[in-house]
Design a protein around this motif. Structure first.
Motif, PDB file in Angstrom:
ATOM      1  N   UNK A 254      36.194  15.026   9.503  1.00  0.00           N
ATOM      2  CA  UNK A 254      35.642  16.046   8.609  1.00  0.00           C
ATOM      3  C   UNK A 254      35.518  17.357   9.376  1.00  0.00           C
ATOM      4  N   UNK A 255      36.100  18.405   8.814  1.00  0.00           N
ATOM      5  CA  UNK A 255      36.054  19.749   9.391  1.00  0.00           C
ATOM      6  C   UNK A 255      35.184  20.608   8.487  1.00  0.00           C
TER       7      UNK A 255
ATOM      8  N   UNK B  82      34.394  18.184  13.138  1.00  0.00           N
ATOM      9  CA  UNK B  82      32.955  18.360  13.324  1.00  0.00           C
ATOM     10  C   UNK B  82      32.217  17.031  13.271  1.00  0.00           C
ATOM     11  N   UNK B  83      32.738  16.081  12.498  1.00  0.00           N
ATOM     12  CA  UNK B  83      32.153  14.750  12.435  1.00  0.00           C
ATOM     13  C   UNK B  83      33.177  13.770  11.906  1.00  0.00           C
ATOM     14  N   UNK B  84      32.856  12.500  12.080  1.00  0.00           N
ATOM     15  CA  UNK B  84      33.691  11.415  11.571  1.00  0.00           C
ATOM     16  C   UNK B  84      32.864  10.603  10.596  1.00  0.00           C
TER      17      UNK B  84
ATOM     18  N   UNK C 257      39.394  -0.949   4.277  1.00  0.00           N
ATOM     19  CA  UNK C 257      40.665  -1.216   3.607  1.00  0.00           C
ATOM     20  C   UNK C 257      40.549  -2.271   2.511  1.00  0.00           C
ATOM     21  N   UNK C 258      39.334  -2.798   2.284  1.00  0.00           N
ATOM     22  CA  UNK C 258      39.098  -3.677   1.141  1.00  0.00           C
ATOM     23  C   UNK C 258      37.912  -3.128   0.354  1.00  0.00           C
ATOM     24  N   UNK C 259      37.853  -3.445  -0.906  1.00  0.00           N
ATOM     25  CA  UNK C 259      36.789  -2.910  -1.761  1.00  0.00           C
ATOM     26  C   UNK C 259      35.394  -3.406  -1.356  1.00  0.00           C
ATOM     27  N   UNK C 260      35.335  -4.541  -0.705  1.00  0.00           N
ATOM     28  CA  UNK C 260      34.020  -5.092  -0.359  1.00  0.00           C
ATOM     29  C   UNK C 260      33.462  -4.525   0.942  1.00  0.00           C
ATOM     30  N   UNK C 261      34.238  -3.709   1.656  1.00  0.00           N
ATOM     31  CA  UNK C 261      33.765  -3.129   2.907  1.00  0.00           C
ATOM     32  C   UNK C 261      32.624  -2.149   2.668  1.00  0.00           C
ATOM     33  N   UNK C 262      31.749  -2.029   3.634  1.00  0.00           N
ATOM     34  CA  UNK C 262      30.635  -1.091   3.558  1.00  0.00           C
ATOM     35  C   UNK C 262      31.149   0.334   3.463  1.00  0.00           C
ATOM     36  N   UNK C 263      30.459   1.175   2.694  1.00  0.00           N
ATOM     37  CA  UNK C 263      30.878   2.567   2.523  1.00  0.00           C
ATOM     38  C   UNK C 263      29.866   3.526   3.135  1.00  0.00           C
ATOM     39  N   UNK C 264      30.350   4.722   3.441  1.00  0.00           N
ATOM     40  CA  UNK C 264      29.510   5.817   3.896  1.00  0.00           C
ATOM     41  C   UNK C 264      29.788   7.024   3.005  1.00  0.00           C
ATOM     42  N   UNK C 265      28.812   7.919   2.893  1.00  0.00           N
ATOM     43  CA  UNK C 265      28.959   9.079   2.020  1.00  0.00           C
ATOM     44  C   UNK C 265      28.582  10.360   2.747  1.00  0.00           C
ATOM     45  N   UNK C 266      29.194  11.461   2.330  1.00  0.00           N
ATOM     46  CA  UNK C 266      28.879  12.771   2.877  1.00  0.00           C
ATOM     47  C   UNK C 266      29.135  13.811   1.788  1.00  0.00           C
TER      48      UNK C 266
END
Length: 208
Positions: free
Chosen positions: A19-20, A11-13, A153-162
């Motif tokens: 994500x289903x 349904x989304x990425x 793949x690294x801790x400093x990468x930007x994150x997204x939440x759902x």
């Protein structure tokens, strides 16, 4: 559920994870919850420590050939529950989800069961205790909503939440297989699936 040869369409990425939404309806959730309760009766929930000596806020157990385990000696898979008992079989309802959302030629060898009570969370981490990262990781949410966060793949990468709701399924595969991810918090009491509240997360993995 079913044994479709082609995986279902997400349904989304979010951060590369598929994500289903609501893949499991209420009846399927209740059926899977019954199977999870049987797993917990055979292999009771326990509270592991991290290698740094800090207790995790989630309680857990496993089903399948292997169970995931953590203590001061490190993160690893074990072939028996801490009690010495064999891990029970992976619930059929969880295996059906695996078949529906992956085209994997192999089935999972571990179904990690995490229970989030009020205030529980899971810090950002990678799933990297497996031998071959080409196989996906499938996550099934039951019960209260959880705020899932994923980065790179690294801790400093930007994150997204759902926010994940009961019946939602997430697949970490491809470039997202080694993405850092976690659950920042749950909305305790947001679901009526578990009588006393809380969230159950089932994580299916190929280990060897």
């Amino acid at each position: 559920m079913g044994d479709e040869k082609q995986p279902a369409t997400p349904d989304l990425w979010v951060g590369g994870a598929a994500v289903y939404r609501g893949l499991l309806d209420r009846a399927a959730q209740e059926a899977l919850l019954g199977e999870v309760r049987a797993v917990v009766r055979a292999a009771p929930l326990f509270s592991p420590d991290t290698p740094y000596g800090k207790p995790m806020s989630v309680r857990m157990t496993s089903a399948g050939r292997y169970g995931w385990y953590s203590d001061r000696t490190g993160y690893r898979y074990a072939d028996r529950h801490p009690s010495g008992a064999d891990w029970p079989p992976i619930p059929q309802g969880a295996l059906a989800v695996w078949r529906r959302v992956t085209a994997a030629a192999r089935g999972p060898e571990c179904c990690l069961v995490n229970f989030y009570g009020e205030g529980a969370r899971m810090g950002l981490h990678q799933d990297r205790d497996e031998a071959d990262f080409s196989w996906p990781v499938v996550s099934i949410s039951l019960g209260d909503e959880g705020l899932f966060r994923i980065g790179g793949t690294t801790r400093r990468d930007k994150t997204q939440s759902v926010w994940l709701q009961s019946g939602d399924v997430v697949v970490l595969g491809g470039a997202a297989r080694l993405a850092y991810h976690g659950v920042d918090r749950i909305r305790f009491g947001s679901s009526t699936l578990l009588r006393d509240g809380g969230r159950i997360n089932l994580t299916l993995r190929v280990v060897d």
